[in-house]
Enzyme design. Structure first.
Site, PDB file in Angstrom:
ATOM      1  N   ASP A  20       0.850  -1.203   0.000  1.00  0.00           N
ATOM      2  CA  ASP A  20       0.000   0.000   0.000  1.00  0.00           C
ATOM      3  C   ASP A  20       0.878   1.244   0.000  1.00  0.00           C
ATOM      4  OD1 ASP A  20      -1.528  -2.121   2.112  1.00  0.00           O
ATOM      5  OD2 ASP A  20      -2.697  -1.308   0.441  1.00  0.00           O
ATOM      6  N   GLU A 279       1.908  -6.471  -5.294  1.00  0.00           N
ATOM      7  CA  GLU A 279       1.559  -5.619  -6.443  1.00  0.00           C
ATOM      8  C   GLU A 279       2.745  -4.825  -6.950  1.00  0.00           C
ATOM      9  OE1 GLU A 279      -2.166  -3.535  -6.254  1.00  0.00           O
ATOM     10  OE2 GLU A 279      -1.392  -1.836  -7.382  1.00  0.00           O
TER      11      GLU A 279
HETATM   12  O1  TRH Z   1       4.679  -5.992   0.624  1.00  0.00           O
HETATM   13  P1  TRH Z   1       3.677  -6.564  -0.307  1.00  0.00           P
HETATM   14  O2  TRH Z   1       3.245  -7.937  -0.057  1.00  0.00           O
HETATM   15  O3  TRH Z   1       2.394  -5.622  -0.313  1.00  0.00           O
HETATM   16  C1  TRH Z   1       1.088  -6.164  -0.413  1.00  0.00           C
HETATM   17  C2  TRH Z   1       0.626  -6.018  -1.849  1.00  0.00           C
HETATM   18  O4  TRH Z   1       0.766  -4.702  -2.282  1.00  0.00           O
HETATM   19  C3  TRH Z   1      -0.844  -6.408  -1.960  1.00  0.00           C
HETATM   20  O5  TRH Z   1      -1.325  -6.125  -3.266  1.00  0.00           O
HETATM   21  C4  TRH Z   1      -1.656  -5.652  -0.949  1.00  0.00           C
HETATM   22  O6  TRH Z   1      -2.977  -6.116  -1.004  1.00  0.00           O
HETATM   23  C5  TRH Z   1      -1.087  -5.869   0.429  1.00  0.00           C
HETATM   24  O7  TRH Z   1       0.269  -5.410   0.460  1.00  0.00           O
HETATM   25  C6  TRH Z   1      -1.884  -5.106   1.456  1.00  0.00           C
HETATM   26  O8  TRH Z   1       4.267  -6.514  -1.793  1.00  0.00           O
HETATM   27  P2  TRH Z   1       4.540  -5.333  -2.785  1.00  0.00           P
HETATM   28  O9  TRH Z   1       3.275  -4.828  -3.354  1.00  0.00           O
HETATM   29  O10 TRH Z   1       5.574  -5.799  -3.728  1.00  0.00           O
HETATM   30  O11 TRH Z   1       5.176  -4.158  -1.913  1.00  0.00           O
HETATM   31  C7  TRH Z   1       6.482  -4.299  -1.393  1.00  0.00           C
HETATM   32  C8  TRH Z   1       7.203  -2.978  -1.470  1.00  0.00           C
HETATM   33  O12 TRH Z   1       8.501  -3.092  -0.862  1.00  0.00           O
HETATM   34  C9  TRH Z   1       7.465  -2.566  -2.915  1.00  0.00           C
HETATM   35  O13 TRH Z   1       7.282  -1.170  -3.053  1.00  0.00           O
HETATM   36  C10 TRH Z   1       8.920  -2.915  -3.123  1.00  0.00           C
HETATM   37  C11 TRH Z   1       9.483  -2.606  -1.771  1.00  0.00           C
HETATM   38  N1  TRH Z   1      10.772  -3.246  -1.461  1.00  0.00           N
HETATM   39  C12 TRH Z   1      11.829  -2.412  -1.148  1.00  0.00           C
HETATM   40  O14 TRH Z   1      11.679  -1.182  -1.173  1.00  0.00           O
HETATM   41  N2  TRH Z   1      13.034  -2.969  -0.807  1.00  0.00           N
HETATM   42  C13 TRH Z   1      13.214  -4.328  -0.771  1.00  0.00           C
HETATM   43  O15 TRH Z   1      14.324  -4.787  -0.428  1.00  0.00           O
HETATM   44  C14 TRH Z   1      12.110  -5.183  -1.111  1.00  0.00           C
HETATM   45  C15 TRH Z   1      12.296  -6.669  -1.108  1.00  0.00           C
HETATM   46  C16 TRH Z   1      10.891  -4.615  -1.455  1.00  0.00           C
END
Ligand code: TRH
Length: 388
Positions: A20, A279
């Site tokens: 989010d 996402e």
């Molecule tokens: O963390 P998530 O599982 O977030 C989830 C999804 O958005 C899902 O759709 C939603 O319904 C739920 O939250 C509530 O996965 P996502 O979307 O990939 O978000 C992770 C964020 O972390 C993304 O912006 C990438 C960031 N990230 C970093 O900044 N550094 C890192 O080392 C890693 C591994 C990720």
């Protein structure tokens, strides 16, 4: 179309994990940097934002970063003067005081509800629909991101593809150095892992340990790190030659610190294969133009499996270079196994890794195809400009 120097309020409530706030922060920065808009990002959980943007100080009620004003969304909410545009992220429900202030404005803001990303076929029909507020003379527009025309598109900052293309072997080597990793070995498959706890990790680790292909797994610190270490500790493994590398047969694992959001992009660009989830990382893996495996965010009654299939249907039949039905089936089978639809076994992994070169070309074709559509922020700015 009037969009010069509009003010935008983005409201983000962190449900769980980081997506989010990951999406909200990316949108806020792009509105500022690519469209010079004035942006306030209201976040209820600043600690989550600080995970992906370490410069954030969670104790501050207000702070400025990358030109975005980050405001701590606290209850009760004392409404500031509403912006020209109010974005409600993922139907997070705006504070009543904000809705009242919007209704009482001389020029009510453009109110947008930005939805979660889905490849399901109904998305274009619902994208852009407006809903009148039951009590106030306000309308809310539902904006759906998507992969095809007729949807809101995907977040893609203006210089992303150019930056990606400039990431050459030298930049890759510098990135590995910056996170304390040696250059990849000649026939090593470098893999990044970002997934949910329920992933079939022990199965895949055992397969990789005995696989003919040597895998170097890079795991940013997070909810699965401890599980990975526990799995390895229960197997015959030893700490590898270089500090922190855990080795077991053909598998080497290095746990690294969680990366600032833009540096995570570079991990995705540098690896040969990326396991992503949710996402935002799922979209960023597509912009990386490398093969990826998606661990979809789980939903009750496995309704997320429909979303997984909807994306796979698009991804395995792009308009550009077709991949063979056999390759498409191999990819689908591996993604299914990773998402607990069926199992992952050595044959499934070997069939998948045998297609990696074809999948890399396909990932590049897919990325190019996605760049043909306007990005989400561009579509938002255009939509708002047409409302004012
Ligand atoms: O963390 P998530 O599982 O977030 C989830 C999804 O958005 C899902 O759709 C939603 O319904 C739920 O939250 C509530 O996965 P996502 O979307 O990939 O978000 C992770 C964020 O972390 C993304 O912006 C990438 C960031 N990230 C970093 O900044 N550094 C890192 O080392 C890693 C591994 C990720």
């Amino acid at each position: 179309m009037k969009t010069d120097a509009l003010s935008w309020d983005i409201f983000c409530r962190v449900i769980d994990n980081l997506g989010d706030i990951g999406v909200s922060w990316r949108l806020a920065r792009q509105l500022r940097q690519d469209y010079q808009q004035t942006v306030r990002l209201w976040v209820d959980d600043l600690k989550s934002l600080a995970c992906i943007a370490p410069q954030i100080k969670p104790e501050l009620a207000r702070q400025l970063l990358h030109g975005v004003e980050i405001c701590h969304w606290q209850q009760p909410f004392t409404a500031a003067k509403p912006a020209d545009v109010v974005i409600e992220m993922f139907a997070c429900d705006l504070p009543d005081t904000v809705v009242t202030a919007m209704a009482q404005s001389k020029h009510p803001p453009v109110w947008i509800n930005l939805e979660y990303l889905s490849a399901e076929r109904w998305v274009p029909e619902y994208h852009g629909l407006r809903s009148p507020h039951p009590r106030h003379r306000l309308n809310k527009t539902f904006f759906f991101p998507g992969f095809v025309p007729g949807t809101g598109g995907l977040l893609r900052e203006k210089n992303l593809i150019e930056q990606r293309q400039a990431f050459d072997k030298n930049a890759e080597w510098q990135f590995w150095q910056s996170i304390g990793l040696p250059e990849p070995g000649a026939d090593e498959c470098r893999v990044s892992l970002f997934c949910y706890e329920h992933a079939p990790l022990a199965t895949l680790i055992d397969i990789w340990t005995q696989s003919p292909v040597s895998v170097f797994l890079i795991v940013p610190q997070g909810i699965v790190t401890d599980r990975v270490v526990r799995i390895m500790n229960t197997r015959i493994s030893q700490i590898g030659a270089s500090e922190g590398v855990i080795k077991s047969g053909q598998l080497s694992i290095q746990i690294i610190p969680f990366l600032e959001q833009s540096r995570y992009d570079r991990l995705l660009w540098a690896c040969d294969l990326n396991f992503v989830r949710g996402e935002d990382s799922f979209v960023r893996a597509q912009w990386a133009g490398k093969p990826f495996v998606w661990h979809i965010y789980p939903q009750p009654e496995n309704t997320h499996w429909k979303k997984l299939d909807a994306f796979l249907d698009y991804y395995t039949q792009p308009a550009g270079r077709q991949i063979s039905k056999e390759t498409a089936d191999t990819l689908r089978k591996f993604w299914y196994g990773w998402n607990a639809i069926g199992a992952i076994d050595p044959a499934v992994w070997l069939a998948y890794i045998d297609c990696l070169d074809v999948l890399e070309q396909h990932s590049t074709d897919w990325m190019r195809q996605l760049t043909l559509q306007d990005d989400l922020t561009c579509n938002l700015v255009q939509y708002v400009g047409n409302q004012l």
